[in-house]
Design a protein around this motif. Structure first.
Motif, PDB file in Angstrom:
ATOM      1  N   ARG A  46       0.828  -1.208   0.000  1.00 38.37           N
ATOM      2  CA  ARG A  46       0.000   0.000   0.000  1.00 38.37           C
ATOM      3  C   ARG A  46       0.864   1.260   0.000  1.00 38.37           C
ATOM      4  NH1 ARG A  46      -4.570  -1.698  -2.170  1.00 38.37           N
ATOM      5  NH2 ARG A  46      -5.740  -3.153  -0.838  1.00 38.37           N
ATOM      6  N   TRP A  47       2.013   1.178   0.686  1.00 42.69           N
ATOM      7  CA  TRP A  47       2.892   2.339   0.729  1.00 42.69           C
ATOM      8  C   TRP A  47       3.498   2.610  -0.648  1.00 42.69           C
ATOM      9  CZ3 TRP A  47       4.715   3.476   6.190  1.00 42.69           C
ATOM     10  CH2 TRP A  47       5.145   4.802   6.304  1.00 42.69           C
ATOM     11  N   TYR A  48       3.913   1.554  -1.330  1.00 42.02           N
ATOM     12  CA  TYR A  48       4.426   1.744  -2.693  1.00 42.02           C
ATOM     13  C   TYR A  48       3.344   2.337  -3.595  1.00 42.02           C
ATOM     14  CZ  TYR A  48       9.070  -0.372  -2.521  1.00 42.02           C
ATOM     15  OH  TYR A  48      10.400  -0.618  -2.282  1.00 42.02           O
ATOM     16  N   GLN A  49       2.132   1.868  -3.449  1.00 41.08           N
ATOM     17  CA  GLN A  49       1.052   2.357  -4.303  1.00 41.08           C
ATOM     18  C   GLN A  49       0.770   3.834  -4.054  1.00 41.08           C
ATOM     19  OE1 GLN A  49      -1.926  -0.508  -3.178  1.00 41.08           O
ATOM     20  NE2 GLN A  49      -1.427  -1.909  -4.862  1.00 41.08           N
ATOM     21  N   ALA A  50       0.832   4.253  -2.797  1.00 39.39           N
ATOM     22  CA  ALA A  50       0.610   5.669  -2.473  1.00 39.39           C
ATOM     23  C   ALA A  50       1.808   6.520  -2.890  1.00 39.39           C
ATOM     24  CB  ALA A  50       0.330   5.825  -0.981  1.00 39.39           C
ATOM     25  N   ALA A  51       3.012   6.044  -2.586  1.00 39.48           N
ATOM     26  CA  ALA A  51       4.212   6.846  -2.834  1.00 39.48           C
ATOM     27  C   ALA A  51       4.525   6.973  -4.317  1.00 39.48           C
ATOM     28  CB  ALA A  51       5.404   6.240  -2.104  1.00 39.48           C
ATOM     29  N   ALA A  52       4.045   6.032  -5.135  1.00 38.80           N
ATOM     30  CA  ALA A  52       4.275   6.133  -6.580  1.00 38.80           C
ATOM     31  C   ALA A  52       3.621   7.383  -7.160  1.00 38.80           C
ATOM     32  CB  ALA A  52       3.745   4.889  -7.290  1.00 38.80           C
ATOM     33  N   LEU A  53       2.684   7.974  -6.417  1.00 42.43           N
ATOM     34  CA  LEU A  53       2.007   9.192  -6.854  1.00 42.43           C
ATOM     35  C   LEU A  53       2.602  10.444  -6.225  1.00 42.43           C
ATOM     36  CD1 LEU A  53      -1.660   7.850  -6.625  1.00 42.43           C
ATOM     37  CD2 LEU A  53      -0.183   7.954  -8.637  1.00 42.43           C
ATOM     38  N   GLN A  54       3.620  10.292  -5.390  1.00 47.79           N
ATOM     39  CA  GLN A  54       4.267  11.438  -4.765  1.00 47.79           C
ATOM     40  C   GLN A  54       5.485  11.863  -5.584  1.00 47.79           C
ATOM     41  OE1 GLN A  54       5.049  10.336  -0.677  1.00 47.79           O
ATOM     42  NE2 GLN A  54       2.880  10.050  -0.212  1.00 47.79           N
ATOM     43  N   PRO A  55       5.847  13.128  -5.521  1.00 53.76           N
ATOM     44  CA  PRO A  55       6.937  13.606  -6.397  1.00 53.76           C
ATOM     45  C   PRO A  55       8.264  12.890  -6.185  1.00 53.76           C
ATOM     46  CG  PRO A  55       5.657  15.448  -5.557  1.00 53.76           C
ATOM     47  CD  PRO A  55       5.166  14.240  -4.829  1.00 53.76           C
ATOM     48  N   PHE A  56       8.723  12.770  -4.930  1.00 55.98           N
ATOM     49  CA  PHE A  56       9.985  12.093  -4.646  1.00 55.98           C
ATOM     50  C   PHE A  56       9.667  10.693  -4.132  1.00 55.98           C
ATOM     51  CE2 PHE A  56      13.439  11.212  -1.470  1.00 55.98           C
ATOM     52  CZ  PHE A  56      14.420  10.921  -2.412  1.00 55.98           C
ATOM     53  N   PHE A  57      10.265   9.667  -4.766  1.00 54.14           N
ATOM     54  CA  PHE A  57       9.831   8.273  -4.588  1.00 54.14           C
ATOM     55  C   PHE A  57      11.046   7.435  -4.191  1.00 54.14           C
ATOM     56  CE2 PHE A  57       7.818   4.514  -7.149  1.00 54.14           C
ATOM     57  CZ  PHE A  57       7.365   3.933  -5.980  1.00 54.14           C
ATOM     58  N   ARG A  58      11.219   7.234  -2.866  1.00 57.03           N
ATOM     59  CA  ARG A  58      12.386   6.502  -2.376  1.00 57.03           C
ATOM     60  C   ARG A  58      11.991   5.493  -1.309  1.00 57.03           C
ATOM     61  NH1 ARG A  58      17.350   8.754   1.421  1.00 57.03           N
ATOM     62  NH2 ARG A  58      15.580   9.053   2.827  1.00 57.03           N
ATOM     63  N   GLY A  59      12.454   4.249  -1.485  1.00 52.41           N
ATOM     64  CA  GLY A  59      12.373   3.259  -0.418  1.00 52.41           C
ATOM     65  C   GLY A  59      13.608   3.357   0.460  1.00 52.41           C
ATOM     66  N   PHE A  94       9.338 -10.800  -0.587  1.00 56.21           N
ATOM     67  CA  PHE A  94       8.111 -11.097   0.153  1.00 56.21           C
ATOM     68  C   PHE A  94       7.172 -12.036  -0.602  1.00 56.21           C
ATOM     69  CE2 PHE A  94       9.837  -7.109   1.553  1.00 56.21           C
ATOM     70  CZ  PHE A  94       9.677  -7.127   2.924  1.00 56.21           C
ATOM     71  N   GLY A  95       7.697 -12.725  -1.599  1.00 51.49           N
ATOM     72  CA  GLY A  95       6.849 -13.629  -2.375  1.00 51.49           C
ATOM     73  C   GLY A  95       6.371 -12.985  -3.654  1.00 51.49           C
ATOM     74  N   GLU A  96       6.009 -13.817  -4.625  1.00 54.55           N
ATOM     75  CA  GLU A  96       5.702 -13.321  -5.963  1.00 54.55           C
ATOM     76  C   GLU A  96       4.479 -12.408  -5.985  1.00 54.55           C
ATOM     77  OE1 GLU A  96       5.727 -12.140  -9.626  1.00 54.55           O
ATOM     78  OE2 GLU A  96       7.387 -13.184  -8.635  1.00 54.55           O
ATOM     79  N   GLU A  97       3.478 -12.679  -5.145  1.00 51.80           N
ATOM     80  CA  GLU A  97       2.283 -11.826  -5.147  1.00 51.80           C
ATOM     81  C   GLU A  97       2.631 -10.394  -4.740  1.00 51.80           C
ATOM     82  OE1 GLU A  97      -2.209 -11.631  -3.157  1.00 51.80           O
ATOM     83  OE2 GLU A  97      -0.862 -13.303  -2.693  1.00 51.80           O
ATOM     84  N   VAL A  98       3.446 -10.254  -3.702  1.00 47.53           N
ATOM     85  CA  VAL A  98       3.864  -8.924  -3.262  1.00 47.53           C
ATOM     86  C   VAL A  98       4.776  -8.288  -4.308  1.00 47.53           C
ATOM     87  CG1 VAL A  98       5.200  -7.667  -1.523  1.00 47.53           C
ATOM     88  CG2 VAL A  98       3.593  -9.451  -0.819  1.00 47.53           C
ATOM     89  N   THR A  99       5.712  -9.069  -4.823  1.00 47.90           N
ATOM     90  CA  THR A  99       6.613  -8.545  -5.855  1.00 47.90           C
ATOM     91  C   THR A  99       5.826  -8.013  -7.044  1.00 47.90           C
ATOM     92  OG1 THR A  99       8.322 -10.129  -5.195  1.00 47.90           O
ATOM     93  CG2 THR A  99       8.547  -9.121  -7.371  1.00 47.90           C
ATOM     94  N   ALA A 100       4.812  -8.765  -7.480  1.00 48.62           N
ATOM     95  CA  ALA A 100       4.015  -8.349  -8.632  1.00 48.62           C
ATOM     96  C   ALA A 100       3.275  -7.043  -8.355  1.00 48.62           C
ATOM     97  CB  ALA A 100       3.025  -9.450  -9.003  1.00 48.62           C
ATOM     98  N   ALA A 101       2.739  -6.903  -7.153  1.00 49.53           N
ATOM     99  CA  ALA A 101       2.000  -5.685  -6.813  1.00 49.53           C
ATOM    100  C   ALA A 101       2.926  -4.475  -6.766  1.00 49.53           C
ATOM    101  CB  ALA A 101       1.294  -5.864  -5.464  1.00 49.53           C
ATOM    102  N   ILE A 102       4.108  -4.647  -6.178  1.00 44.66           N
ATOM    103  CA  ILE A 102       5.067  -3.538  -6.125  1.00 44.66           C
ATOM    104  C   ILE A 102       5.580  -3.213  -7.519  1.00 44.66           C
ATOM    105  CG2 ILE A 102       7.326  -2.828  -5.260  1.00 44.66           C
ATOM    106  CD1 ILE A 102       6.770  -4.445  -2.728  1.00 44.66           C
ATOM    107  N   ARG A 103       5.849  -4.268  -8.307  1.00 43.37           N
ATOM    108  CA  ARG A 103       6.295  -4.047  -9.685  1.00 43.37           C
ATOM    109  C   ARG A 103       5.275  -3.208 -10.447  1.00 43.37           C
ATOM    110  NH1 ARG A 103       6.036  -8.970 -11.442  1.00 43.37           N
ATOM    111  NH2 ARG A 103       8.216  -9.548 -10.972  1.00 43.37           N
ATOM    112  N   THR A 104       4.009  -3.535 -10.313  1.00 48.83           N
ATOM    113  CA  THR A 104       2.959  -2.799 -11.016  1.00 48.83           C
ATOM    114  C   THR A 104       2.934  -1.333 -10.590  1.00 48.83           C
ATOM    115  OG1 THR A 104       1.586  -4.774 -11.267  1.00 48.83           O
ATOM    116  CG2 THR A 104       0.470  -2.650 -11.403  1.00 48.83           C
ATOM    117  N   ALA A 105       3.051  -1.082  -9.282  1.00 49.16           N
ATOM    118  CA  ALA A 105       3.027   0.302  -8.784  1.00 49.16           C
ATOM    119  C   ALA A 105       4.199   1.099  -9.347  1.00 49.16           C
ATOM    120  CB  ALA A 105       3.054   0.300  -7.260  1.00 49.16           C
TER     121      ALA A 105
END
Length: 407
Positions: free
Chosen positions: A359-372, A386-397
């Protein structure tokens, strides 16, 4: 401060760099009439009263007349400056941790993004990359070939960011410390001696960025011939520049420390990080001969920091509450003219559960500065752990962040 209603928007800009107290009281009714029978009570509009109290400095108060929001923000930008245009790479995703262990670790993380088809543009190194917390140096065992590492990333059009804090390790055997000492570039204590406090390297002295000569000297430290192991694809992160002093009052510099021109720290505390940010930006501009846009992230900032580059909201916590508050924090900074800002994805302190991280990646992808970013005592959290399901969701974001859009 901005006061807004449908037909009018005005602003108050209280320009003061000392310790300032701002109290806002909202009065929905006239308190004097509370005991008056409702039929006789006057109809009064709600009112907000604001009290500004600064410890020192001159009274420099500017009224922004608007009358529309876009006019007010334009007036504020005309006073303090417009947001600097960032280099294109800095709008991508940044991967950071305190700290990636060594050159092999950096290359492994870099390869992980390719292997899992996740785009990113910048990898960051925190304080452990240095030789004993001496900025502008590299640990000779962990990062023996920093130029080769940067070239490895540059072949993929990726950049590196390293940290450079304002405290300098007290070490007479270190040439940079001697230069700063002999050049009178350090803040002094009330007795006129070089001020010393404690930060990451241990006993440290603090550069006096309020002095133009110190800023010029610091800027030259980023030149390729002086900053050994740096290349044109290396950019900078100014941290701990409130300034942070572990053994100082309120974990910062004493208010009676003395800066250039005899000014006490109490007079310009909130300008300290702004001046370091300025000097760093000038250093990167000079490094490229003015041909490349600089990228410098700063933790401390002031009115006008937008014309220097990026800021972020500082150390945060891996919790749903901190994800929630990151949104109004970033939006508030935008209203204050600082557009290139963001919050650490996943939270700096503690470990997020997989759903929070996604959820944090999904929100932060819309913020100007984007850093983990994460602290050294947290579990590793590269997106594929964290497993392929999580990887896929973060990849999409992250991929959506990079997607071209027709506007």
């Amino acid at each position: 401060m901005v006061a807004h209603k449908p037909d009018r928007t005005i602003g108050v800009f209280w320009l003061n760099a000392s310790d300032t107290f701002v109290n806002i009281q909202y009065s929905p009714t006239d308190h004097e009439d509370d005991q008056t029978p409702p039929v006789k009570r006057r109809r009064l509009r709600p009112q907000s009263d604001v009290h500004w109290l600064s410890e020192s400095g001159v009274i420099d108060c500017i009224i922004l007349l608007g009358p529309r929001p876009h006019q007010l923000f334009k007036q504020y930008a005309q006073l303090t400056g417009y947001q600097a245009m960032p280099p294109l790479f800095s709008l991508g995703y940044h991967q950071c941790r305190w700290n990636y262990n060594d050159e092999a670790d950096v290359k492994a993380v870099d390869a992980g993004f390719d292997r899992h088809n996740i785009p990113y543009d910048v990898i960051w190194l925190d304080i452990e990359h240095t030789d004993g917390k001496r900025y502008f140096t590299w640990d000779p065992a962990l990062f023996p070939k920093p130029v080769g590492l940067q070239h490895h990333l540059e072949k993929k059009k990726r950049k590196m960011v390293v940290i450079s804090d304002p405290h300098i390790k007290v070490d007479p055997d270190w040439s940079l410390y001697r230069e700063a000492r002999d050049g009178r570039h350090f803040v002094k204590d009330r007795e006129g001696q070089i001020y010393r406090g404690t930060c990451w390297p241990g006993e440290s002295s603090y550069l006096d960025f309020s002095c133009p000569a110190t800023r010029a000297w610091y800027s030259r430290c980023f030149s390729l011939d002086k900053y050994k192991g740096s290349t044109a694809s290396l950019f900078v992160w100014n941290d701990m520049n409130e300034p942070s002093v572990f053994n100082g009052p309120e974990q910062t510099m004493p208010k009676d420390a003395v800066h250039h021109g005899g000014w006490e720290h109490r007079d310009l505390h909130n300008l300290y990080g702004f001046y370091q940010h300025m000097a760093t930006v000038d250093g990167l501009i000079s490094r490229s001969g003015g041909s490349e846009r600089p990228f410098v992230l700063s933790r401390s900032f002031f009115a006008g920091s937008q014309r220097l580059g990026a800021i972020w909201t500082g150390d945060n916590v891996s919790s749903w509450e901190y994800l929630k508050i990151s949104l109004p924090m970033v939006l508030s900074l935008n209203l204050a003219g600082i557009a290139f800002c963001g919050a650490d994805v996943g939270g700096f302190v503690k470990d997020p559960d997989p759903e929070l991280l996604v959820r944090w990646y999904q929100a932060a992808a819309l913020q100007p500065f984007f850093r983990g970013h994460s602290a050294k005592d947290t579990k590793r959290r590269e997106p594929w752990l964290f497993g392929e399901e999580v990887t896929a969701a973060i990849r999409t974001a992250i991929q959506q962040r990079y997607k071209k859009r027709n506007i």
